[in-house]
Design a protein around this motif. Sequence first.
Motif, PDB file in Angstrom:
ATOM      1  N   ALA A 270       0.823  -1.213   0.000  1.00  0.00           N
ATOM      2  CA  ALA A 270       0.000   0.000   0.000  1.00  0.00           C
ATOM      3  C   ALA A 270       0.854   1.258   0.000  1.00  0.00           C
ATOM      4  O   ALA A 270       0.371   2.341  -0.356  1.00  0.00           O
ATOM      5  CB  ALA A 270      -0.918   0.001   1.218  1.00  0.00           C
TER       6      ALA A 270
ATOM      7  N   LYS B 248       1.095   3.849  -3.005  1.00  0.00           N
ATOM      8  CA  LYS B 248       0.038   4.773  -3.428  1.00  0.00           C
ATOM      9  C   LYS B 248       0.617   6.072  -3.963  1.00  0.00           C
ATOM     10  O   LYS B 248       1.378   6.756  -3.276  1.00  0.00           O
ATOM     11  CB  LYS B 248      -0.871   5.084  -2.235  1.00  0.00           C
ATOM     12  CG  LYS B 248      -1.950   4.054  -2.088  1.00  0.00           C
ATOM     13  CD  LYS B 248      -2.822   4.361  -0.888  1.00  0.00           C
ATOM     14  CE  LYS B 248      -3.781   3.207  -0.675  1.00  0.00           C
ATOM     15  NZ  LYS B 248      -4.426   3.284   0.619  1.00  0.00           N
TER      16      LYS B 248
ATOM     17  N   ILE C 110      -1.768  -0.076  -7.890  1.00  0.00           N
ATOM     18  CA  ILE C 110      -1.777   0.713  -6.654  1.00  0.00           C
ATOM     19  C   ILE C 110      -1.083   2.041  -6.875  1.00  0.00           C
ATOM     20  O   ILE C 110      -1.546   3.099  -6.461  1.00  0.00           O
ATOM     21  CB  ILE C 110      -1.094  -0.063  -5.519  1.00  0.00           C
ATOM     22  CG1 ILE C 110      -1.857  -1.345  -5.205  1.00  0.00           C
ATOM     23  CG2 ILE C 110      -0.976   0.785  -4.264  1.00  0.00           C
ATOM     24  CD1 ILE C 110      -1.152  -2.244  -4.245  1.00  0.00           C
TER      25      ILE C 110
ATOM     26  N   SER D  17      -4.295   4.793  -7.327  1.00  0.00           N
ATOM     27  CA  SER D  17      -4.768   5.237  -6.018  1.00  0.00           C
ATOM     28  C   SER D  17      -3.779   6.231  -5.447  1.00  0.00           C
ATOM     29  O   SER D  17      -2.566   6.129  -5.643  1.00  0.00           O
ATOM     30  CB  SER D  17      -4.939   4.051  -5.068  1.00  0.00           C
ATOM     31  OG  SER D  17      -3.755   3.299  -5.027  1.00  0.00           O
TER      32      SER D  17
ATOM     33  N   GLU E 248      -2.777   8.956  -2.036  1.00  0.00           N
ATOM     34  CA  GLU E 248      -2.879   8.986  -0.580  1.00  0.00           C
ATOM     35  C   GLU E 248      -4.122   9.735  -0.131  1.00  0.00           C
ATOM     36  O   GLU E 248      -4.648   9.492   0.928  1.00  0.00           O
ATOM     37  CB  GLU E 248      -1.624   9.610   0.018  1.00  0.00           C
ATOM     38  CG  GLU E 248      -0.549   8.571   0.247  1.00  0.00           C
ATOM     39  CD  GLU E 248       0.679   9.159   0.887  1.00  0.00           C
ATOM     40  OE1 GLU E 248       1.070   8.638   1.940  1.00  0.00           O
ATOM     41  OE2 GLU E 248       1.242  10.120   0.361  1.00  0.00           O
TER      42      GLU E 248
ATOM     43  N   ASP F  21      -6.895   9.336  -1.342  1.00  0.00           N
ATOM     44  CA  ASP F  21      -8.037   8.421  -1.428  1.00  0.00           C
ATOM     45  C   ASP F  21      -8.541   8.005  -0.060  1.00  0.00           C
ATOM     46  O   ASP F  21      -9.735   7.882   0.165  1.00  0.00           O
ATOM     47  CB  ASP F  21      -7.639   7.165  -2.209  1.00  0.00           C
ATOM     48  CG  ASP F  21      -7.734   7.430  -3.700  1.00  0.00           C
ATOM     49  OD1 ASP F  21      -7.426   6.515  -4.463  1.00  0.00           O
ATOM     50  OD2 ASP F  21      -8.114   8.552  -4.083  1.00  0.00           O
TER      51      ASP F  21
END
Lengths: 502, 126
Positions: free
Chosen positions: A365, A368, A436, A440, A442, A444
Amino acid sequence: MISEQATILVVIIPLMSALITPLVGWVKRELCYPWAMFALFLSTVCSCIVLHTVITTGPVHYYLGSWLPPWGIEYVVDHLNAMMLVLVSGTAFLVSLYSLRSVELELPDRFVMFYTLFLLQVTGFLGIVITGDVFNLYVFLEIASLAGYALIAVGEEGAPLASFRYIILGTIGACFYLLGVGYIYMVTGSLNMADLSEILPRLYGSRVVLVAFAFFMVGIALKMALFPLHVWLPDAYTKAPSVASALIAPLMTKIAIYVMFRIMFTIFRPYLSFELLPMPQIMLFMGIIAIFAGAIMALAQTDLKRMLCYIVIAEVGYMVGGVGLANSVALQGVVLHILNDVVMTLGLFCVAGIITYQMRRHDLASFKGVFVNMPLTMVAFLTVALSVIGVPPTCGFFSKWYLIQGAVMAGNYLFVFALLFSSLINVVLFFRIIEIGYYSFESDDAGHGHVESHGNGGRMLFREAPLTMIIPTLIVAAIVLLVGFYNQSIIANLIQFAIPQL
Amino acid sequence: MDFIIAKYNYWIYIALMMIGFYAMIAKNNFIKKIIGMNIFQTAIILFFISIAFKKGGATLPILTDADAHGHHAITVAEYINPLPHVLMLTAIVVMVATLGVALAIVIMMYRKYHTLEEDEILKEIE
């Protein structure tokens, strides 16, 4: 003059500068970084000189202290380990260039010791590659392993435990290797690889020799993290400091595969490894299992470095299975893949280090918004990722091509399937990261993570990595492309001489 | 039976090695694991030393008087091979270094978690 001594200088320079590093750090702490870089640069130059000598005039022999073999220790550099020398010292130089900011962030109070261990680690790697003596190889194997245990143990939460488990398994591996040396010495009275390869063929019927072969293979399989023996690797390389994993992850497993090459084709002859023993079947079986297991377990990971570790395990399966195919095309593919895999793994772990440096974490993650924030890093990452997948202009394609060609020649379609399967898994793995990173941001998770993003907020949107980190990473990406473009001439000048005559 | 007695040195080394192996794999306490590791390595050292041995009064090839009046080992059957001993000197150094690194890491863990049991540390990490 210098070219005669270059063989020994390759190892002596990092060793001596490792011993001087504490002194340098005592004078001024910051000097350790240029000092380590300088030493590794000299070592790289020396190994390039050796490579040039090997290509123009053939294998180089260096007798330590002028003691002639088989009594003295001999350094032998042929085409295979000349390539490995340049690869190891070049990788170490790039990682040392890359190391400064990351080490300052992660190990501020261990700066001097880190560079000492770093140089010792490189000494061990270079020594394993260069030596022509089986016991000397054991000593260097332990130097590299011990420095590695220490480098891994200073990592993040849980690193000491991972390192401790690595010590236990690594010691078992090294001890098995040592037992192999003992059994060989019992029946031959020699420790020199070239001498052994002359004496041993008369003893291939002997049970002692076969036991020695088995001990060698199991010991080295532990060191290379072949699938069922891989358990130490993911924890150790995930929790190590980023610079340490960028150095150790590309090199340790590949050097173990080099040692396997030496054992199977220099100490023993292909006649024993391929014809008297059912090694091709065993290795193909193990290799295919390692590819499937590594690829599937990589899919299950949510941590970037851990995912890369399982990719490394799958790649070990490529190379072991490739040796098991037992024809010269596949062996060329294996040697080329050693080269490619060092470069690719180095690139991936460099990017992982940059992500860790910028985001202070390394789960998936954390990607991002990276395409906007760190375009240069992502260029490098994409190049390397395409190469791991095996897309044509990059180097990863060519070694896979040779491996698949070799598998078709050997008539083993399961191996072809395993290679293609793991390439597909790699597509999934890397496109998941790209998704990712690209789609996407941050912002988000501003809805539920608003306080958190304020907590570490205040950062600029554009936060490319520091220059000392991004330049080596881009160089690695360039090498990925260059090795791809020049793979023909690498094979024609180097690799075709490096594989055994079958 | 003869088979066992004639090669008793190998049986001893295998037994020791398996004891060490068991301790490394099965014990939960880090110090016990390290002790097992040491037994494992010592077994290999004993193996190397025992393969250098010869029956029948063989000795190390040391020349006691250089002008060759007294008795000293000249023919191969009379002296034992010193090389395995020398190799094991290096292996002992490696063993001590491994022990040192392992103990240092155990100390690191003890300072952090105040325990030496593997399962308790695993619980704390999770």
